[in-house]
Write a protein that holds these residues in place. Structure first.
Motif, PDB file in Angstrom:
ATOM      1  N   UNK A 152       4.609 -13.716  62.205  1.00 34.91           N
ATOM      2  CA  UNK A 152       5.884 -14.788  62.599  1.00 34.91           C
ATOM      3  C   UNK A 152       7.322 -13.061  62.467  1.00 34.91           C
ATOM      4  N   UNK A 153       8.292 -14.150  62.600  1.00 27.89           N
ATOM      5  CA  UNK A 153       9.637 -13.075  62.814  1.00 27.89           C
ATOM      6  C   UNK A 153       9.770 -11.665  61.180  1.00 27.89           C
ATOM      7  N   UNK A 154       9.409 -10.665  61.671  1.00 30.21           N
ATOM      8  CA  UNK A 154       9.721  -9.851  60.177  1.00 30.21           C
ATOM      9  C   UNK A 154       8.308  -9.921  59.669  1.00 30.21           C
ATOM     10  N   UNK A 155       7.366 -10.235  59.897  1.00 32.78           N
ATOM     11  CA  UNK A 155       6.203 -10.386  58.928  1.00 32.78           C
ATOM     12  C   UNK A 155       4.890  -9.621  58.664  1.00 32.78           C
ATOM     13  N   UNK A 196       6.668 -21.072  66.275  1.00 35.46           N
ATOM     14  CA  UNK A 196       7.389 -20.626  66.078  1.00 35.46           C
ATOM     15  C   UNK A 196       8.330 -21.185  66.921  1.00 35.46           C
ATOM     16  N   UNK A 197       9.665 -21.880  65.718  1.00 29.78           N
ATOM     17  CA  UNK A 197      10.223 -23.109  65.597  1.00 29.78           C
ATOM     18  C   UNK A 197      11.555 -22.384  65.876  1.00 29.78           C
ATOM     19  N   UNK A 198      12.423 -22.782  67.512  1.00 28.91           N
ATOM     20  CA  UNK A 198      13.897 -22.182  67.689  1.00 28.91           C
ATOM     21  C   UNK A 198      14.882 -22.881  66.622  1.00 28.91           C
ATOM     22  N   UNK A 199      15.228 -22.214  66.681  1.00 32.45           N
ATOM     23  CA  UNK A 199      16.284 -22.274  65.668  1.00 32.45           C
ATOM     24  C   UNK A 199      16.619 -22.566  63.875  1.00 32.45           C
ATOM     25  N   UNK A 200      14.904 -22.267  63.759  1.00 27.40           N
ATOM     26  CA  UNK A 200      14.922 -21.639  62.465  1.00 27.40           C
ATOM     27  C   UNK A 200      14.429 -20.628  62.011  1.00 27.40           C
ATOM     28  N   UNK A 201      14.575 -19.264  61.838  1.00 32.38           N
ATOM     29  CA  UNK A 201      14.010 -17.679  61.621  1.00 32.38           C
ATOM     30  C   UNK A 201      13.526 -18.310  60.909  1.00 32.38           C
ATOM     31  N   UNK A 202      13.499 -19.016  59.213  1.00 30.78           N
ATOM     32  CA  UNK A 202      12.557 -19.367  58.297  1.00 30.78           C
ATOM     33  C   UNK A 202      11.528 -19.570  58.630  1.00 30.78           C
ATOM     34  N   UNK A 203      11.299 -20.530  58.786  1.00 34.18           N
ATOM     35  CA  UNK A 203       9.858 -21.258  59.806  1.00 34.18           C
ATOM     36  C   UNK A 203       9.280 -20.731  60.738  1.00 34.18           C
ATOM     37  N   UNK A 204      10.100 -19.793  61.273  1.00 33.60           N
ATOM     38  CA  UNK A 204       9.403 -18.710  62.229  1.00 33.60           C
ATOM     39  C   UNK A 204       9.163 -17.484  61.499  1.00 33.60           C
ATOM     40  N   UNK A 205       8.571 -18.073  60.359  1.00 32.83           N
ATOM     41  CA  UNK A 205       8.881 -16.270  59.681  1.00 32.83           C
ATOM     42  C   UNK A 205       7.766 -16.170  58.342  1.00 32.83           C
ATOM     43  N   UNK A 222      16.972 -17.975  68.239  1.00 35.01           N
ATOM     44  CA  UNK A 222      17.218 -17.041  66.700  1.00 35.01           C
ATOM     45  C   UNK A 222      18.784 -17.075  66.659  1.00 35.01           C
ATOM     46  N   UNK A 223      19.977 -17.277  66.716  1.00 34.60           N
ATOM     47  CA  UNK A 223      21.072 -17.329  66.730  1.00 34.60           C
ATOM     48  C   UNK A 223      21.518 -16.090  65.573  1.00 34.60           C
ATOM     49  N   UNK A 224      20.806 -16.718  64.317  1.00 34.02           N
ATOM     50  CA  UNK A 224      21.339 -15.960  63.198  1.00 34.02           C
ATOM     51  C   UNK A 224      20.678 -14.424  63.614  1.00 34.02           C
ATOM     52  N   UNK A 225      19.968 -14.654  63.764  1.00 37.68           N
ATOM     53  CA  UNK A 225      19.264 -13.136  64.275  1.00 37.68           C
ATOM     54  C   UNK A 225      20.428 -12.675  65.197  1.00 37.68           C
ATOM     55  N   UNK A 226      20.010 -12.722  65.919  1.00 43.12           N
ATOM     56  CA  UNK A 226      21.645 -12.336  66.838  1.00 43.12           C
ATOM     57  C   UNK A 226      23.156 -11.378  66.660  1.00 43.12           C
ATOM     58  N   UNK A 227      23.360 -12.771  65.596  1.00 46.79           N
ATOM     59  CA  UNK A 227      24.558 -12.038  65.182  1.00 46.79           C
ATOM     60  C   UNK A 227      24.213 -11.317  63.960  1.00 46.79           C
ATOM     61  N   UNK A 228      23.221 -11.579  63.470  1.00 45.70           N
ATOM     62  CA  UNK A 228      23.443 -10.510  62.185  1.00 45.70           C
ATOM     63  C   UNK A 228      23.307  -9.010  63.053  1.00 45.70           C
ATOM     64  N   UNK A 229      22.290  -8.892  64.254  1.00 46.16           N
ATOM     65  CA  UNK A 229      22.501  -7.425  65.075  1.00 46.16           C
ATOM     66  C   UNK A 229      23.743  -7.493  65.067  1.00 46.16           C
ATOM     67  N   UNK A 230      24.263  -8.631  66.039  1.00 47.99           N
ATOM     68  CA  UNK A 230      26.043  -8.190  66.563  1.00 47.99           C
ATOM     69  C   UNK A 230      26.661  -7.505  65.089  1.00 47.99           C
ATOM     70  N   UNK A 231      26.317  -8.255  64.417  1.00 43.29           N
ATOM     71  CA  UNK A 231      27.273  -7.762  62.938  1.00 43.29           C
ATOM     72  C   UNK A 231      27.395  -6.531  62.397  1.00 43.29           C
ATOM     73  N   UNK A 232      25.940  -6.477  62.550  1.00 38.83           N
ATOM     74  CA  UNK A 232      25.437  -4.371  62.096  1.00 38.83           C
ATOM     75  C   UNK A 232      25.987  -3.687  62.965  1.00 38.83           C
ATOM     76  N   UNK A 233      26.032  -3.418  64.170  1.00 41.87           N
ATOM     77  CA  UNK A 233      26.655  -2.458  65.377  1.00 41.87           C
ATOM     78  C   UNK A 233      27.641  -2.777  64.776  1.00 41.87           C
ATOM     79  N   UNK A 234      28.992  -3.323  64.826  1.00 40.50           N
ATOM     80  CA  UNK A 234      30.523  -3.254  64.663  1.00 40.50           C
ATOM     81  C   UNK A 234      30.834  -3.446  63.734  1.00 40.50           C
ATOM     82  N   UNK A 235      29.833  -3.265  62.380  1.00 43.57           N
ATOM     83  CA  UNK A 235      30.310  -3.007  60.968  1.00 43.57           C
ATOM     84  C   UNK A 235      29.570  -1.698  61.579  1.00 43.57           C
ATOM     85  N   UNK A 236      28.129  -1.364  59.935  1.00 42.75           N
ATOM     86  CA  UNK A 236      27.881   0.095  60.104  1.00 42.75           C
ATOM     87  C   UNK A 236      27.379   0.693  61.067  1.00 42.75           C
ATOM     88  N   UNK A 237      27.236   0.034  62.475  1.00 39.19           N
ATOM     89  CA  UNK A 237      27.186   1.841  63.640  1.00 39.19           C
ATOM     90  C   UNK A 237      28.874   1.908  64.204  1.00 39.19           C
TER      91      UNK A 237
END
Length: 769
Positions: free
Chosen positions: A44-47, A156-165, A433-448
């Motif tokens: 799964x994602x990140x496993x 692989x469940x679109x919209x559910x990163x936990x079920x896909x991980x 998995x829009x939650x993960x896409x938004x997280x990447x964006x938040x990291x770029x405009x935050x930590x980076x």
């Protein structure tokens, strides 16, 4: 918050709640030599993952927080796998390793063909059927009364990163009695210890699972190899026997004796040493069933794992290795999935307990993709490359953040840090998995991002606001961050999220106009020092950066209006209007967009690695070259809904030129000083073509290579314009190289295996809808 159904495009209603083998869709079948390099990641994602090869073997055990291409744990040359024993009504017993014929390329060696499981009798025929993430290994042998099919998948469940991980894989055997008489059948799963430790014992879990566990007695130390793996089966599947006591009898006698014991009994029984010694490397679980004449029965297993000790990126160079052993506690970042599952047994129980729903949703997603109007080869490229999001290229730290290498090498990562100028190309993550896409964006405009609006192209780990990122901004990467922020906003409809991020977005856009920066004169065209994904700096107007800049201006203008910053929106629209005119006038030469090299007078801090030795005549420029993905910004703008940013007529002519001039058959036999991802007999689009006499003395270093992510940009741009025939040819040429015989169809490489830029293939599929 308003949320849109991002994944509805690829979901169809399921007719039943329980799926038999024939309900799994098949997109591609690999047979004969075309099974040779097939290795589909299961995980799964990140496993982390284990890969299923074309014969049905389990290889590349990348579950220990690092890549493991070519790494298959062995005990007396035996690898984790399954054995079959059949007993017919007349008492005749047969036994096989449940894998297809070994590839003949493995036969030769100094000690013969010592590949995993080489000594066991195998099924005489097999094919590998797949529509990622659903794989079926079909085994046939005329001498046996039973045919066997392995169904293998991770949800692989679109919209559910936990079920896909979930760190587990369903391994479901379907045994079909071919005869008119009853047959007794036993399937034994042998589990070889991949973990750093000496734990081996029987195991039970919730939801009626029983099996074996191997691994570490202590998982708490800072050692990436510490963890546990379980192989389990449901009690109701048949008669279960397990053993974690398999004696090491010296030499290779243990496997010989254990195999013969299984053939004689059809059970997983202890192999006893007279001195009481057991082997911590092995354990087994066996399921025995009776098959009526012409009956088919399912014999399911669940493989699951848990390895909690992940460290952050190990360095900042080209070959940044994932830690493969002990590490300092300060570098611990952990794994998100380990917070959800307290043990490997718990992960197995979670998959098995919710399998009906998870399988239904996974099959529905795949069926939705297959219902697309796109050609089969386009669906293949899009689906199979999604495996990159669910292999060791990507991981989630214990705090839930999503990270990705650019790709992976055999046992370590390639190029760390959610690299903005590589990950900026893909648009699959937000759809799935829009939650993960938004997280990447938040990291770029935050930590980076620093106070200037400068977004470093790589993020350090562990996350630390005082040392969050390196000091180099990539011009293409920063523009792609802005474009993807717009895409995340529009596709999720999350106005509050965008408005909260708006001050950062505004600042990042304004950074383009700093003194001695990318567009200091504010003419809508980038002229300053532009570090980019070619790992060099371009100087002067060029299409690669300028069209991304124009797309970013359109995106930021729209977000400014929604955020109530009308003045800034108007400023961006004015720049865009000037830039579209200036870009065409400055760069289009009648056949393609040409880089006009303009040596810089000064360079603002944080924009250059300094790889040009003489700034008055800088090295490593694109210059007169016809670049394969020069319309990257136009593709991205169209994909996210901003519309075109390049002149339609000029862009169409440019695509004609790219297809004619960058084609490998146009260039003919020539020396390539770079990496070879395609050879003389393989059609491909090279990175750049130069007119006779106009190549710089030191051109950008990758000009003679070809890489699939860049080729997919061309295909996507063609498809977006309705030029489907030529788009399909580009994709077909790529996938012909990844045909299972020459290369792994689940592993498109660039700077490393499973390279993230190849996810542009998803955008090609979307352009067909």
């Amino acid at each position: 918050m308003k949320t849109k159904a991002l994944c509805s495009l690829f979901v169809v209603a399921a007719a039943t709640a329980v799926f038999a083998a024939e309900t799994w869709p098949v997109l591609k079948t690999y047979d004969g030599e075309f099974r040779r390099r097939v290795k589909m990641p299961l995980g799964g994602i990140g496993t982390g993952t284990v890969s299923l090869n074309g014969q049905g073997g389990f290889v590349d055990w990348a579950v220990r927080n690092a890549p493991a291409i070519g790494i298959t744990p062995l005990a007396a040359d035996a690898a984790t796998g399954f054995w079959l024993r059949t007993e017919e009504a007349d008492g005749r017993v047969s036994a096989r390793l449940m894998e297809g014929p070994a590839d003949t390329s493995l036969y030769e060696g100094g000690e013969g063909g010592r590949f995993p499981n080489h000594g066991f009798p195998r099924f005489r025929e097999n094919v590998f059927k797949v529509a990622y993430p659903l794989a079926q290994v079909v085994l046939r042998d005329a001498a046996l009364p039973v045919d066997a099919t392995l169904e293998a998948m991770n949800p692989l469940v679109p919209g559910d990163s936990a079920a896909s991980g979930i760190p587990a894989a369903l391994l479901r055997w379907k045994l079909a009695n071919k005869t008119d008489k009853p047959v007794k059948a036993s399937v034994l799963g042998l589990l070889v210890n991949v973990a750093g430790g000496a734990l081996h014992k029987a195991a039970t879990a919730a939801n009626g699972l029983r099996g074996v566990v191997v691994g570490s007695t202590d998982e708490a130390a800072c050692d990436a190899t510490l963890g546990r793996v379980v192989l389990m089966a449901p009690e109701q599947a048949g008669t279960l026997t397990t053993t974690a006591k398999i004696a090491d009898l010296g030499w290779r006698i243990r496997m010989d004796r254990f195999w013969k014991q299984f053939v004689a009994t059809g059970q997983a029984l202890d192999l006893v040493d007279p001195d009481g010694k057991t082997d911590e490397a092995l354990a087994a679980v066996c399921v025995s069933v009776e098959l009526a004449p012409h009956e088919t029965k399912a014999v399911p297993f669940v493989l699951a794992w848990r390895f909690p000790n992940r460290a952050g990126w190990s360095g900042r160079g080209y070959r940044d290795g994932a830690v493969k052993g002990p590490f300092d506690e300060k570098r611990r970042v952990g794994n998100c999935y380990c917070n959800r599952f307290a043990s490997a047994e718990a992960a197995a129980a979670a998959l098995w307990g919710d399998l009906t729903a998870l399988e239904q949703k996974t099959v529905a997603f795949v069926n939705g993709v297959l219902a697309s109007k796109a050609p089969a080869v386009v669906k293949e490229a899009a689906l199979f490359n999604l495996s990159t999001l669910r292999c060791e290229t990507c991981f989630r730290t214990a705090d839930g953040h999503f990270f990705g290498w650019e790709g992976i090498f055999e046992d370590h990562g390639s190029c760390y840090g959610n690299c903005s100028h590589v990950w900026g190309y893909e648009h699959a993550l937000v759809d799935l998995w829009p939650d993960l896409a938004k997280d990447m964006t938040e990291l770029q405009f935050g930590y980076a991002m620093d106070a200037r609006g400068h977004i470093a192209n790589r993020i350090n780990l562990p996350l630390d606001p005082k040392n969050a990122a390196n000091d180099l901004a990539a011009a293409d990467g920063q523009m792609q961050c802005l474009i993807k922020a717009y895409e995340n906003w529009k596709k999720t409809g999350d106005d509050a999220w965008m408005k909260k991020l708006w001050p950062k977005l505004r600042q990042a856009m304004a950074f383009c106009w700093i003194e001695d920066g990318w567009d200091a004169d504010r003419d809508g065209v980038m002229e300053g020092c532009q570090h980019n994904t070619m790992d060099v700096e371009y100087y002067g107007p060029n299409p690669q950066m300028t069209f991304l800049y124009l797309a970013a201006l359109k995106a930021v203008a729209a977000m400014a209006d929604a955020a109530g910053d009308a003045a800034f929106g108007a400023m961006c629209r004015g720049l865009y209007a000037r830039g579209t005119v200036n870009a065409e006038k400055t760069m289009f030469n009648g056949a393609w967009y040409e880089h006009k090299v303009v040596p810089p007078k000064k360079i603002a801090p944080g924009l250059s690695y300094g790889n040009a030795s003489d700034l008055s005549d800088p090295d490593f420029q694109l210059a007169a070259g016809c670049l394969v993905d020069q319309l990257l910004g136009d593709y991205a703008a169209r994909h996210v809904g901003l519309g075109p940013v390049a002149d339609e007529k000029n862009a169409a002519k440019t695509l004609d030129t790219i297809l004619a001039k960058c084609a490998s058959d146009n260039m003919g036999p020539r020396y390539n000083c770079g990496r070879d991802y395609a050879f003389a007999d393989e059609p491909a689009l090279k990175m750049a073509w130069y007119p006779e006499g106009r190549m710089p003395k030191k051109p950008f270093p990758y000009y003679g290579e070809n890489m699939t992510g860049f080729e997919y940009v061309v295909a996507a741009n063609l498809a977006q314009r309705g030029d489907f025939a030529r788009a399909e040819k580009v994709v077909r040429d790529i996938r012909a190289r990844y045909d299972g015989k020459k290369r792994n169809p689940f592993d498109e490489a660039e700077c490393g295996h499973h390279y993230s830029r190849a996810l542009v293939s998803w955008s090609v599929l979307k352009a067909w809808r």
